[in-house]
Design an enzyme around this catalytic site. Structure first.
Site, PDB file in Angstrom:
ATOM      1  N   ARG A 136      18.187  70.647  19.866  1.00  0.00           N
ATOM      2  CA  ARG A 136      18.742  71.939  20.304  1.00  0.00           C
ATOM      3  C   ARG A 136      18.401  73.071  19.326  1.00  0.00           C
ATOM      4  O   ARG A 136      18.297  74.224  19.732  1.00  0.00           O
ATOM      5  CB  ARG A 136      20.255  71.837  20.461  1.00  0.00           C
ATOM      6  N   GLY A 160      22.249  64.873  27.501  1.00  0.00           N
ATOM      7  CA  GLY A 160      23.159  63.767  27.205  1.00  0.00           C
ATOM      8  C   GLY A 160      22.420  62.484  26.897  1.00  0.00           C
ATOM      9  O   GLY A 160      21.373  62.481  26.248  1.00  0.00           O
ATOM     10  N   LYS A 216      30.883  57.344  35.343  1.00  0.00           N
ATOM     11  CA  LYS A 216      31.811  57.620  36.451  1.00  0.00           C
ATOM     12  C   LYS A 216      31.143  58.187  37.688  1.00  0.00           C
ATOM     13  O   LYS A 216      30.374  59.141  37.603  1.00  0.00           O
ATOM     14  CB  LYS A 216      32.843  58.653  35.976  1.00  0.00           C
ATOM     15  N   GLY A 271      26.150  68.507  30.977  1.00  0.00           N
ATOM     16  CA  GLY A 271      27.071  69.043  31.979  1.00  0.00           C
ATOM     17  C   GLY A 271      26.476  70.226  32.725  1.00  0.00           C
ATOM     18  O   GLY A 271      26.608  70.333  33.954  1.00  0.00           O
TER      19      GLY A 271
HETATM   20  P1  AMP Z   1      27.940  59.725  31.544  1.00  0.00           P
HETATM   21  O1  AMP Z   1      28.469  60.629  30.485  1.00  0.00           O
HETATM   22  O2  AMP Z   1      28.731  59.727  32.801  1.00  0.00           O
HETATM   23  O3  AMP Z   1      26.461  59.899  31.778  1.00  0.00           O
HETATM   24  O4  AMP Z   1      28.152  58.243  31.001  1.00  0.00           O
HETATM   25  C1  AMP Z   1      27.525  57.756  29.863  1.00  0.00           C
HETATM   26  C2  AMP Z   1      28.209  56.516  29.443  1.00  0.00           C
HETATM   27  O5  AMP Z   1      28.162  55.560  30.495  1.00  0.00           O
HETATM   28  C3  AMP Z   1      27.561  55.840  28.236  1.00  0.00           C
HETATM   29  O6  AMP Z   1      28.414  55.929  27.149  1.00  0.00           O
HETATM   30  C4  AMP Z   1      27.389  54.394  28.695  1.00  0.00           C
HETATM   31  O7  AMP Z   1      27.773  53.441  27.720  1.00  0.00           O
HETATM   32  C5  AMP Z   1      28.310  54.313  29.905  1.00  0.00           C
HETATM   33  N1  AMP Z   1      27.935  53.210  30.792  1.00  0.00           N
HETATM   34  C6  AMP Z   1      26.734  52.995  31.365  1.00  0.00           C
HETATM   35  N2  AMP Z   1      26.740  51.844  32.042  1.00  0.00           N
HETATM   36  C7  AMP Z   1      27.969  51.304  31.906  1.00  0.00           C
HETATM   37  C8  AMP Z   1      28.592  50.111  32.358  1.00  0.00           C
HETATM   38  N3  AMP Z   1      27.950  49.237  33.113  1.00  0.00           N
HETATM   39  N4  AMP Z   1      29.901  49.908  32.011  1.00  0.00           N
HETATM   40  C9  AMP Z   1      30.557  50.782  31.243  1.00  0.00           C
HETATM   41  N5  AMP Z   1      30.027  51.935  30.784  1.00  0.00           N
HETATM   42  C10 AMP Z   1      28.741  52.186  31.105  1.00  0.00           C
END
Ligand code: AMP
Length: 431
Positions: A37, A351, A198, A374
């Site tokens: 960044r 991210g 999520k 985001g």
């Molecule tokens: P996000 O910020 O929604 O892109 O989520 C990123 C996070 O998702 C990372 O910290 C990953 O460790 C988590 N993640 C990815 N796959 C899984 C999984 N199968 N179970 C739990 N967490 C996960």
């Protein structure tokens, strides 16, 4: 509508308030661990310096929640910036107090001053008008180049633009151009790869992408809500039970539109993410009882590869497994390699997926690696970002509310000798 850029602004002898996003990881030695960044900001800073400006840099770092928290000081960022620019960077130990006042007043053309973390003040995240006015009083022009926070309605991103002539910097210009190209004019086949924790965070994105993509490949924890919606047992994997019906609707909608949704057909699972006593790969979508899905398996990677190879446009956001743990990172890193080999137009949202690409040294093989997780998600959703919306349209300066300049404010004279000692200059490294 095109936004005013810095290209047509006369910076000669002007003070610029430059909002950047230097929210970067700082390691245990107090050193910037990933400077993407900061590096991405150099073209904007160098350009404005060359045009005769002095620059007051403002940013946030971490989530200090309106309090002074030492570990979130921007000093390491000022040091890294000075090294990268080969230019001194002065540093004020506050952002709207007497130290900043005095240093802003004494700033000369060609000089750079960085103010301390904006989020040490609760007013920043409250989009506070008086706080914004105070920041605006420091400068003649406001430039927003903090793409990573443009989805936030914060004072230094949103309210401040009302009080100064303004423009976007080169980084925001580049982010908007590349992300818009994917969304508005993608070469087909256009695929999206979505992962992460999520479904709820990415519902809007999925709905928007169904209208544009030929295929959506889903991995990460997100995938288990969809597998559950299809009736598979996913053991103790992360599932958003309240979204199972929504997941069914999404699958039906995609089916009607002829958009292919590719879900995992095998999964790496474990009994415990920390101890990892059992780590196996399922032969099918099903994950045994008491087991947690943590990555996509080999057969899934093969399916993903077929789609990635054919694609002319790829959008990737979110890791395909718990990639922070080496044993569960294969899926994410293999997909990073596949995307980097694709010769079409490839965009990686900020991210974790951006980190995976950077960690593997593939950044220069991707058309665009976004600096904002985001913010890029909101753009993929088709949303207007408040930080960009606040900037005047090209050639059409919004009427500005007036603020008196900092030299007329009273605080300056109140500076104490203790505060004077906190003024710093971060020298460029001797090369
Ligand atoms: P996000 O910020 O929604 O892109 O989520 C990123 C996070 O998702 C990372 O910290 C990953 O460790 C988590 N993640 C990815 N796959 C899984 C999984 N199968 N179970 C739990 N967490 C996960």
């Amino acid at each position: 509508m095109k936004k005013q850029t810095i290209r047509t602004i006369d910076f000669s002898g002007k003070k610029v308030l430059l909002r950047v996003d230097f929210n970067v990881p700082i390691n245990e030695f107090g050193v910037v661990a990933n400077d993407k960044r900061i590096k991405e900001e150099l073209p904007t800073i160098n350009y404005m310096l060359a045009k005769g400006a002095s620059i007051i840099i403002i940013s946030h770092l971490g989530r200090p929640e309106g309090k002074v928290v030492k570990k979130y000081s921007l000093i390491p960022c000022a040091k890294r910036l000075a090294d990268l620019l080969h230019h001194d960077v002065k540093f004020a130990s506050d952002c709207v107090g007497p130290v900043a006042n005095k240093m802003v007043q004494n700033l000369k053309p060609g000089e750079i001053l960085m103010l301390e973390n904006l989020r040490f003040q609760p007013e920043e995240e409250n989009d506070d008008e008086n706080f914004a006015k105070k920041l605006a009083s420091y400068a003649d022009i406001y430039v927003n180049d903090a793409f990573g926070v443009c989805h936030r309605k914060h004072a230094s991103i949103h309210a401040v633009a009302k009080y100064l002539p303004n423009a976007i910097g080169f980084l925001i210009e580049k982010e908007v151009k590349n992300i818009s190209q994917v969304l508005n004019n993608p070469d087909k086949p256009f695929i999206a790869i979505l992962g992460g924790a999520k479904v709820s965070d990415k519902l809007g994105v999925i709905s928007s992408l169904i209208e544009k993509c030929d295929a959506i490949l889903i991995g990460g924890a997100m995938a288990y809500t969809f597998l559950k919606a299809q009736g598979y047992n996913v053991g103790k994997s992360k599932v958003e039970t309240d979204l199972i019906e929504t997941a069914k609707d999404i699958l039906n909608k995609a089916n009607k539109k002829g958009v292919k949704i590719v879900l995992p057909v095998d999964n790496v699972y474990t009994n415990n993410i920390k101890t990892k006593k059992i780590v196996k790969t399922s032969k099918t979508q099903e994950i045994p009882d008491k087991m947690i899905g943590v990555d996509i398996g080999k057969k899934t990677l093969k399916l993903f590869k077929q789609e990635i190879k054919k694609a002319k446009t790829i959008l990737w956001n979110g890791p395909l497994g718990i990639f922070e743990e080496k044993m569960f990172s294969k899926g994410t890193y293999k997909v990073a390699k596949m995307v980097s080999k694709n010769k079409g137009f490839t965009v990686v949202g900020g991210g974790d997926s951006a980190s995976a690409i950077i960690n593997m040294g593939f950044e220069n093989k991707i058309s665009h690696v976004s600096t904002g997780g985001g913010a890029s998600l909101k753009m993929f959703e088709g949303k207007v970002l408040p930080g960009i919306d606040a900037i005047s349209n090209e050639g059409e300066e919004k009427k500005k509310k007036t603020v008196s300049k900092v030299s007329k404010t009273k605080e300056t004279s109140k500076e104490t000798s203790k505060e004077k000692k906190t003024n710093k200059t971060v020298s460029k490294s001797k090369k």
